[in-house]
Each structure stands twice: as structure tokens, then as C-alpha cells.
Design an enzyme around this catalytic site. Structure first.
Site, short mmCIF file in Angstrom:
data_model
loop_
_atom_site.label_atom_id
_atom_site.label_comp_id
_atom_site.label_asym_id
_atom_site.label_seq_id
_atom_site.Cartn_x
_atom_site.Cartn_y
_atom_site.Cartn_z
N ASP A 11 4.50 -6.87 7.32
CA ASP A 11 5.14 -5.56 7.24
C ASP A 11 6.32 -5.75 6.29
O ASP A 11 7.24 -6.53 6.59
CB ASP A 11 5.61 -5.18 8.65
CG ASP A 11 6.44 -3.90 8.67
OD1 ASP A 11 6.81 -3.40 7.59
OD2 ASP A 11 6.72 -3.43 9.78
N ASN A 25 6.95 8.94 -3.38
CA ASN A 25 6.39 10.04 -4.16
C ASN A 25 7.51 10.57 -5.06
O ASN A 25 8.65 10.15 -4.94
CB ASN A 25 5.81 11.14 -3.25
CG ASN A 25 6.86 11.71 -2.33
OD1 ASN A 25 7.91 12.15 -2.78
ND2 ASN A 25 6.59 11.68 -1.04
N ASP A 35 6.34 4.17 2.65
CA ASP A 35 7.56 4.95 2.39
C ASP A 35 8.21 5.35 3.74
O ASP A 35 9.42 5.15 3.94
CB ASP A 35 7.14 6.20 1.60
CG ASP A 35 8.30 6.95 1.00
OD1 ASP A 35 9.42 6.42 1.00
OD2 ASP A 35 8.08 8.08 0.52
N SER A 118 0.02 2.61 -4.55
CA SER A 118 -1.03 3.60 -4.82
C SER A 118 -2.35 3.39 -4.07
O SER A 118 -3.26 4.21 -4.22
CB SER A 118 -1.37 3.71 -6.32
OG SER A 118 -0.37 4.41 -7.02
N GLY A 120 -2.94 3.40 -0.84
CA GLY A 120 -3.07 4.09 0.44
C GLY A 120 -3.43 5.55 0.18
O GLY A 120 -4.50 5.86 -0.34
P1 ADP Z 1 0.60 5.27 -1.84
O1 ADP Z 1 0.95 6.71 -1.60
O2 ADP Z 1 1.32 4.68 -3.05
O3 ADP Z 1 -0.88 5.04 -1.87
P2 ADP Z 1 0.83 4.24 0.90
O4 ADP Z 1 2.08 3.98 1.65
O5 ADP Z 1 -0.08 5.30 1.42
O6 ADP Z 1 1.28 4.51 -0.62
O7 ADP Z 1 0.02 2.89 0.80
C1 ADP Z 1 0.32 1.83 -0.08
C2 ADP Z 1 -0.03 0.52 0.56
O8 ADP Z 1 1.00 0.16 1.48
C3 ADP Z 1 -1.32 0.52 1.39
O9 ADP Z 1 -2.09 -0.61 0.99
C4 ADP Z 1 -0.85 0.38 2.83
O10 ADP Z 1 -1.77 -0.37 3.60
C5 ADP Z 1 0.42 -0.39 2.64
N1 ADP Z 1 1.43 -0.30 3.72
C6 ADP Z 1 1.64 0.70 4.61
N2 ADP Z 1 2.67 0.37 5.44
C7 ADP Z 1 3.12 -0.85 5.05
C8 ADP Z 1 4.14 -1.75 5.50
N3 ADP Z 1 4.95 -1.42 6.53
N4 ADP Z 1 4.29 -2.93 4.86
C9 ADP Z 1 3.51 -3.28 3.83
N5 ADP Z 1 2.54 -2.47 3.34
C10 ADP Z 1 2.33 -1.28 3.95
#
Ligand code: ADP
Length: 175
Positions: A11, A25, A35, A118, A120
Site C-alpha cells: 500500500d 485526476n 488518490d 492509469s 485502475g
Molecule cells: P487511475 O485513475 O490512474 O487508473 P487508480 O487509483 O484507479 O488510478 O489505479 C491506479 C493503480 O493504483 C491501480 O493499479 C490500483 O490497483 C493501484 N492502487 C490502488 N490503491 C493503491 C494503494 N493504496 N497503494 C498502491 N497502489 C494502489
């Protein structure tokens, strides 16, 4: 092998590094995914620090303090939404990594951790995004000896295993 590039499963909000990168964003006013996790852990001061930044364009990066995070700073970047490769998504994603690391160097930061920008909610295919991330970070490391360690953080185990495989493949092709 580049010993300054690390791949871990974690994390990102728990990491004690000079800066973690937020995949935000364009409003920089918070959202879901990584985020949301970063804003929750940093506390409401992060949102207040983001407000005067007036957002951020896709492929660009801006910096704030990390507030309650163990990381000293947050570098906010905005990844491209994946529309199927017609909208310069690859170059924009590379720009996120490049600009974030350039901002780190300008601020004398030495250790930086990235989430998988990007991949997720924004829908960028993981394999391709990871290849771009690795190649761009390797380029920047070669240009900036003052960067001590750049970490690519996979959130889930599946992503972690894939990322390690891609890393091996990319580095064996490059050498
Ligand atoms: P985006 O809108 O840029 O796609 P997201 O947050 O939806 O951003 O996802 C980007 C990546 O971050 C994904 O691979 C997701 O699994 C990962 N992610 C989500 N939460 C965490 C966290 N707490 N620590 C590390 N990576 C995370």
C-alpha cells in the site's frame, strides 16, 4: 540490472520515502483508488494544499507536502484515460513518470515511489503501462545519478507477479 529500481507489493501510503506519486485526476481535488487512499492517510491539509494548484494537465506533475503520510512529499500527476491508443496515451503516460522524477530532482528528493498510474479506473492495459513505466524510469535513472531509489508499487499480488515478469523481460531485452 539497475539496482536503483525496485518493484514491491505494498500500500503506497505506508512507504517512508521522500515522495510518493499520486495518480490523480485533472482537478487534483481527490478521487477514488490510490488518490482516495493518499488523501485519507495524508489528512484534509492535503486537499487544502492542492486547491491553489488549480489542477494539473494530463502528463504533468505538481508537488505538495505529504502531511500525515510517512512520505515527506506527494507528487501529483494525472495519467491518461485509455481510449484505445489513439489519443497519445503512451507518450502521456511516459510523461507522467518523466515529469514526476524531474520534479523530484528539482526538489532534491532521492527516493520516490510510484503506483501503477492509469491502470485502475483510467483503464490503461497493465502490461503495456508497466513496460512504459519501467523503460521511462530506467531512462530517468540514467540521467539523474542523484536519484537513489525509485520504487514501482504493485497493489495486488497478481499485479506484483506480472510486474516482476515484465521487469525481467524488459531488462533482458535492453541489455
Ligand atoms: P487511475 O485513475 O490512474 O487508473 P487508480 O487509483 O484507479 O488510478 O489505479 C491506479 C493503480 O493504483 C491501480 O493499479 C490500483 O490497483 C493501484 N492502487 C490502488 N490503491 C493503491 C494503494 N493504496 N497503494 C498502491 N497502489 C494502489
Amino acid at each position: 540490472m539497475e539496482p536503483r529500481l525496485h518493484i514491491i507489493q505494498a500500500d503506497i501510503t505506508t512507504l517512508e520515502v521522500d515522495a510518493i506519486v499520486n495518480a490523480g485526476n485533472s482537478t487534483l481535488m481527490g478521487g477514488g483508488g490510490v488518490d482516495g487512499a493518499i488523501h485519507r492517510k495524508a489528512g484534509p491539509q492535503l486537499l487544502e494544499a492542492c486547491r491553489p494548484l488549480n489542477g494539473c494537465r494530463t502528463g504533468e506533475a505538481k508537488i505538495t507536502s505529504g502531511f500525515n503520510l510517512p512520505a515527506d512529499f506527494v507528487i501529483h500527476t494525472v495519467g491518461p484515460v485509455w481510449y484505445g491508443s489513439e489519443r497519445n496515451e503512451r507518450e502521456l503516460l511516459a510523461s507522467c513518470y518523466r515529469k514526476s522524477l524531474e520534479l523530484a530532482v528539482e526538489n532534491n528528493l532521492r527516493t520516490v515511489a510510484f503506483p501503477s498510474i492509469s491502470t485502475g479506473a483510467f483503464g490503461f492495459p497493465f502490461h503495456e503501462a508497466s513496460t512504459i513505466a519501467i523503460n521511462t524510469v530506467l531512462e530517468e535513472l540514467s540521467q539523474h545519478p542523484q536519484l537513489e531509489q525509485v520504487t514501482l508499487v504493485a497493489f495486488g499480488e497478481g499485479d506484483y507477479n506480472q510486474l516482476k515478469k515484465i521487469f525481467k523481460k524488459v531488462t533482458s531485452t535492453n541489455s
